[in-house]
Scaffold this active site. Structure first.
Site, PDB file in Angstrom:
ATOM      1  N   HIS A   1      45.772  31.556  37.035  1.00 15.71           N
ATOM      2  CA  HIS A   1      45.996  32.453  38.176  1.00 15.71           C
ATOM      3  C   HIS A   1      46.849  31.784  39.244  1.00 15.71           C
ATOM      4  O   HIS A   1      47.567  32.453  39.976  1.00 15.71           O
ATOM      5  CB  HIS A   1      44.670  32.949  38.748  1.00 15.71           C
ATOM      6  CG  HIS A   1      44.071  34.006  37.882  1.00 15.71           C
ATOM      7  ND1 HIS A   1      43.117  33.727  36.944  1.00 15.71           N
ATOM      8  CD2 HIS A   1      44.383  35.312  37.748  1.00 15.71           C
ATOM      9  CE1 HIS A   1      42.832  34.834  36.296  1.00 15.71           C
ATOM     10  NE2 HIS A   1      43.579  35.815  36.767  1.00 15.71           N
TER      11      HIS A   1
ATOM     12  N   ARG B   1      44.796  42.827  42.439  1.00 12.01           N
ATOM     13  CA  ARG B   1      43.745  41.872  42.066  1.00 12.01           C
ATOM     14  C   ARG B   1      42.838  41.708  43.289  1.00 12.01           C
ATOM     15  O   ARG B   1      43.054  40.841  44.131  1.00 12.01           O
ATOM     16  CB  ARG B   1      44.360  40.522  41.672  1.00 12.01           C
ATOM     17  CG  ARG B   1      45.041  40.533  40.310  1.00 12.01           C
ATOM     18  CD  ARG B   1      45.499  39.134  39.918  1.00 12.01           C
ATOM     19  NE  ARG B   1      45.844  39.035  38.520  1.00 12.01           N
ATOM     20  CZ  ARG B   1      47.075  39.162  38.022  1.00 12.01           C
ATOM     21  NH1 ARG B   1      48.087  39.393  38.818  1.00 12.01           N
ATOM     22  NH2 ARG B   1      47.290  39.052  36.725  1.00 12.01           N
TER      23      ARG B   1
ATOM     24  N   ARG C   1      41.879  47.012  41.018  1.00  9.56           N
ATOM     25  CA  ARG C   1      40.972  46.478  40.005  1.00  9.56           C
ATOM     26  C   ARG C   1      39.766  45.907  40.730  1.00  9.56           C
ATOM     27  O   ARG C   1      39.927  45.126  41.679  1.00  9.56           O
ATOM     28  CB  ARG C   1      41.652  45.386  39.195  1.00  9.56           C
ATOM     29  CG  ARG C   1      40.651  44.829  38.202  1.00  9.56           C
ATOM     30  CD  ARG C   1      41.041  43.635  37.466  1.00  9.56           C
ATOM     31  NE  ARG C   1      41.408  42.480  38.218  1.00  9.56           N
ATOM     32  CZ  ARG C   1      42.112  41.483  37.683  1.00  9.56           C
ATOM     33  NH1 ARG C   1      42.518  41.575  36.444  1.00  9.56           N
ATOM     34  NH2 ARG C   1      42.391  40.419  38.384  1.00  9.56           N
TER      35      ARG C   1
ATOM     36  N   CYS D   1      49.500  45.403  32.110  1.00  8.66           N
ATOM     37  CA  CYS D   1      49.612  44.746  33.412  1.00  8.66           C
ATOM     38  C   CYS D   1      49.543  43.222  33.306  1.00  8.66           C
ATOM     39  O   CYS D   1      49.602  42.531  34.306  1.00  8.66           O
ATOM     40  CB  CYS D   1      48.547  45.257  34.379  1.00  8.66           C
ATOM     41  SG  CYS D   1      46.898  44.791  33.890  1.00  8.66           S
TER      42      CYS D   1
ATOM     43  N   ARG E   1      43.344  29.842  28.605  1.00 14.79           N
ATOM     44  CA  ARG E   1      44.587  30.034  29.355  1.00 14.79           C
ATOM     45  C   ARG E   1      44.784  29.008  30.461  1.00 14.79           C
ATOM     46  O   ARG E   1      45.871  28.850  30.987  1.00 14.79           O
ATOM     47  CB  ARG E   1      44.667  31.469  29.924  1.00 14.79           C
ATOM     48  CG  ARG E   1      43.629  31.787  30.951  1.00 14.79           C
ATOM     49  CD  ARG E   1      43.575  33.269  31.278  1.00 14.79           C
ATOM     50  NE  ARG E   1      44.455  33.650  32.375  1.00 14.79           N
ATOM     51  CZ  ARG E   1      44.397  34.814  33.007  1.00 14.79           C
ATOM     52  NH1 ARG E   1      43.511  35.729  32.636  1.00 14.79           N
ATOM     53  NH2 ARG E   1      45.203  35.083  33.984  1.00 14.79           N
TER      54      ARG E   1
ATOM     55  N   GLU F   1      41.250  43.937  27.823  1.00 13.65           N
ATOM     56  CA  GLU F   1      41.641  42.524  27.846  1.00 13.65           C
ATOM     57  C   GLU F   1      40.710  41.665  27.005  1.00 13.65           C
ATOM     58  O   GLU F   1      40.760  40.441  27.083  1.00 13.65           O
ATOM     59  CB  GLU F   1      41.736  42.008  29.290  1.00 13.65           C
ATOM     60  CG  GLU F   1      40.525  42.221  30.151  1.00 13.65           C
ATOM     61  CD  GLU F   1      40.707  41.702  31.570  1.00 13.65           C
ATOM     62  OE1 GLU F   1      41.674  40.974  31.844  1.00 13.65           O
ATOM     63  OE2 GLU F   1      39.848  42.013  32.402  1.00 13.65           O
TER      64      GLU F   1
ATOM     65  N   ASP G   1      44.324  37.769  29.383  1.00 10.60           N
ATOM     66  CA  ASP G   1      43.011  37.496  28.801  1.00 10.60           C
ATOM     67  C   ASP G   1      42.952  37.925  27.341  1.00 10.60           C
ATOM     68  O   ASP G   1      42.320  37.260  26.520  1.00 10.60           O
ATOM     69  CB  ASP G   1      41.909  38.172  29.618  1.00 10.60           C
ATOM     70  CG  ASP G   1      41.545  37.339  30.835  1.00 10.60           C
ATOM     71  OD1 ASP G   1      41.465  36.096  30.702  1.00 10.60           O
ATOM     72  OD2 ASP G   1      41.371  37.896  31.934  1.00 10.60           O
TER      73      ASP G   1
HETATM   74  C1  PEP Z   1      45.094  39.923  32.325  1.00 14.42           C
HETATM   75  O1  PEP Z   1      44.100  39.315  31.916  1.00 14.42           O
HETATM   76  O2  PEP Z   1      46.103  40.142  31.622  1.00 14.42           O
HETATM   77  C2  PEP Z   1      45.151  40.416  33.716  1.00 14.42           C
HETATM   78  C3  PEP Z   1      46.122  41.192  34.128  1.00 14.42           C
HETATM   79  O3  PEP Z   1      44.179  40.013  34.570  1.00 14.42           O
HETATM   80  P1  PEP Z   1      44.108  38.526  35.208  1.00 14.42           P
HETATM   81  O4  PEP Z   1      45.388  37.823  34.896  1.00 14.42           O
HETATM   82  O5  PEP Z   1      43.884  38.700  36.650  1.00 14.42           O
HETATM   83  O6  PEP Z   1      42.934  37.938  34.482  1.00 14.42           O
HETATM   84 MG    MG Z   2      42.266  39.360  33.064  1.00  9.68          MG
END
Ligand code: PEP
Ligand code: MG
Length: 540
Positions: A188, A293, A329, A498, A461, A427, A451
């Site tokens: 993130h 987010r 979200r 997304c 990740r 996800e 995810d």
């Molecule tokens: C994802 O997991 O692709 C997503 C958009 O949410 P985040 O990156 O905030 O986990």
């Molecule tokens: Mg995610």
């Protein structure tokens, strides 16, 4: 000139001075003192200095971020004059004949322990204030500044690691880029860097003596130059100019439709974390926000935001968007996104742990507060809501029931709220594989490829070592996306993407041929994506 190679996690180039950011705790010396009353006086003097510092910080925060966030410093001033805390420090200095800074650490540990075991969430969060005040006192007593504030000039931040909450708290106007030792391009923190359009590299072990030295950060090639020679600086500046030229070219696409040459329209939305990102989304001509987010607002705070704070933020975003879609979200806290006041326990496998919707369903009071704010904001704009980390129909039904309860409460209280579309993030492989069943339960799907890739490929990740394994182009991921689009459409759901993959221009044609309706990307990726879509003939 020194050169270090790292992993590029956000593109771009910048020239500026390095600012070494340290979040390591100081080690506190312990020694015997002969004259305890002199030590008590030294502590009193430090308290005076701390109090003046906190007052100045309160005023600054009041101007820059408003009263509710400035209140943190007020609460800390109160902590500073807390009788029990001070008594403990005096007692320790006198009975053990130890130095004041050591006595403060003892009082700090004791009070942090008391607060963090309290039931009440507000009181629990006071533990962080105790830490902050104590660290301030210790810094004054030892004469070592604990964390320097960023200076006037924008800087390249060098740190061992940066958590999302540390990153969101930095002043964007003072940042040119980041270099960190740890962190992957799917974390993130990397996503935040891309949203801020700042170059960032990981895998670089910064040396303290770099602090204040001139550097060039090249986020395209993955190189950091320290004390660059004239030619390197000149080349970097030239590339900055070229980047500006490209931006100008893309600006001409503003106001143009996002359609393929064959006339197929794709909705292009922005991923945002706060109100200034919403402004960036509009400046880049997004057709709305496909992913807010919402947890970033929680990460900035020291205690739970109230319903009014959340509502006013969502309402402001909805109003800024003037009728364009705002997709909020719900809280995706946990894993790498941690706020102490949630009191979440450390876990062996946090990405697969107690996070996101699991926390919300377990603590409905937190969830309901957010849902009330979302539904109320829906009265002022085109608001949609979606839920992260879904793995079952059962969860979606539990959420629907809570949403119904919240609507009934608002109706009873005569509080206006809007008709808010309900969606889920796809996800997890589980959600993708049962997307035929989930489609009947909601209005839309949004595929979170970050995810989805992590769980499908079994690749953390966050782990920079596994970068090469994080292949979001893997056929397993692409097959799942196709399947989700087909199942969603059969069940009457719109389907968007997304995750970061949505901005990958090499896949745009594939996504469109699969039938994807919407793509949601960082604000800076909107116009390049529009350019790409407008160049496509007739995919599929
Ligand atoms: C994802 O997991 O692709 C997503 C958009 O949410 P985040 O990156 O905030 O986990
Ligand atoms: Mg995610």
């Amino acid at each position: 000139m020194e050169q270090r190679n790292g992993t590029p996690i956000s593109k771009g180039i910048a020239v500026g001075r390095i600012w070494c950011y340290s979040n390591e705790k100081q080690s506190i010396p312990k020694y015997k003192v002969q004259h305890t009353e002199e030590e008590v006086a030294r502590y009193e003097a430090a308290k005076g200095t701390a109090s003046a510092e906190l007052e100045a910080l309160y005023k600054k925060a009041l101007d820059e971020v408003g009263e509710s966030d400035a209140a943190i410093f007020d609460a800390q001033s109160m902590m500073l004059s807390d009788e029990d805390f001070n008594e403990l420090v005096y007692h320790f200095i006198r009975s053990e004949q130890v130095n004041a800074e050591y006595a403060v650490t003892v009082a700090e540990e004791k009070f942090v322990n008391i607060f963090s075991h309290m039931q009440d969430d507000y009181m629990k969060a006071r533990a962080e204030d105790v830490r902050d005040v104590s660290q301030r006192l210790i810094a004054i007593l030892t004469g070592q500044p604990r964390s320097r504030q960023m200076g006037g000039e924008p800087v390249i931040v060098a740190a061992k690691e940066l958590s999302p909450s540390q990153t969101v708290q930095m002043d964007k106007n003072k940042l040119l880029g980041f270099v960190t030792e740890t962190g992957s391009s799917n974390s993130h923190t990397a996503i935040l860097a891309r949203t801020m359009r700042l170059p960032a590299l990981s895998g670089i072990e910064a040396a303290e003596q770099w602090d204040g030295r001139l550097a060039v950060i090249d986020g395209d090639e993955g190189v950091l130059y320290i004390d660059p020679d004239e030619e390197t600086v000149a080349q970097a500046r030239k590339r900055c100019c070229e980047e500006e030229e490209r931006t100008k070219r893309l600006q001409r696409l503003k106001g143009k439709e996002t359609v393929t040459r064959a006339g197929r329209k794709i909705l292009l939305y922005a991923n945002v974390g706060n109100l200034s990102d919403v402004e960036a989304a509009l400046a880049n001509d997004a057709e709305g926000v496909g992913l807010l987010r919402s947890e970033f607002l929680y990460l900035k705070k020291k205690t739970f935001p109230t319903e009014e704070e959340l509502f006013s933020c969502y309402r402001m975003a909805a109003e800024l968007l003037e009728g364009k879609r705002l997709t909020i979200r719900t809280l995706d806290i946990g894993a790498d996104k941690q706020a102490d006041y949630f009191g979440l326990k450390q876990e062996e496998n946090p990405a697969m742990g107690f996070r996101a919707i699991r926390v919300c369903l377990d603590r409905p009071e937190i969830f309901k507060t957010q849902l009330r704010a979302v539904l109320r904001a829906g009265y002022y704009g085109d608001v949609a809501v979606m839920y992260p980390m879904i793995i079952s129909v059962k969860e979606v039904r539990a959420i629907s029931q809570i949403v119904e309860e919240v609507k009934q409460e608002l109706t009873r209280e005569h509080i206006p709220f809007g008709d808010v579309e309900q969606g889920i993030m796809i996800e997890t492989p589980a959600a993708a594989l049962i997307s035929d069943r989930l489609a009947g339960e909601v209005d839309f799907f949004s595929i979170g490829t970050n995810d989805l890739s992590q769980y499908t490929l079994a690749v953390d990740r966050q782990n920079a070592k596994l970068e090469a394994y994080f292949d979001a182009h893997h056929p397993a991921i692409l097959r799942m996306i196709r399947m989700v689009v087909e199942n969603g459409h059969k069940g009457g759901c719109k389907v968007g993407i997304c995750g970061e993959l949505a901005a990958d221009l090499t896949l745009t044609e594939t996504f469109i041929s699969m039938g994807v309706d919407e793509l949601s990307v960082a604000p800076g990726s909107i116009l390049p994506l529009r350019e790409r879509i407008r160049s496509l003939d007739n995919p599929g």
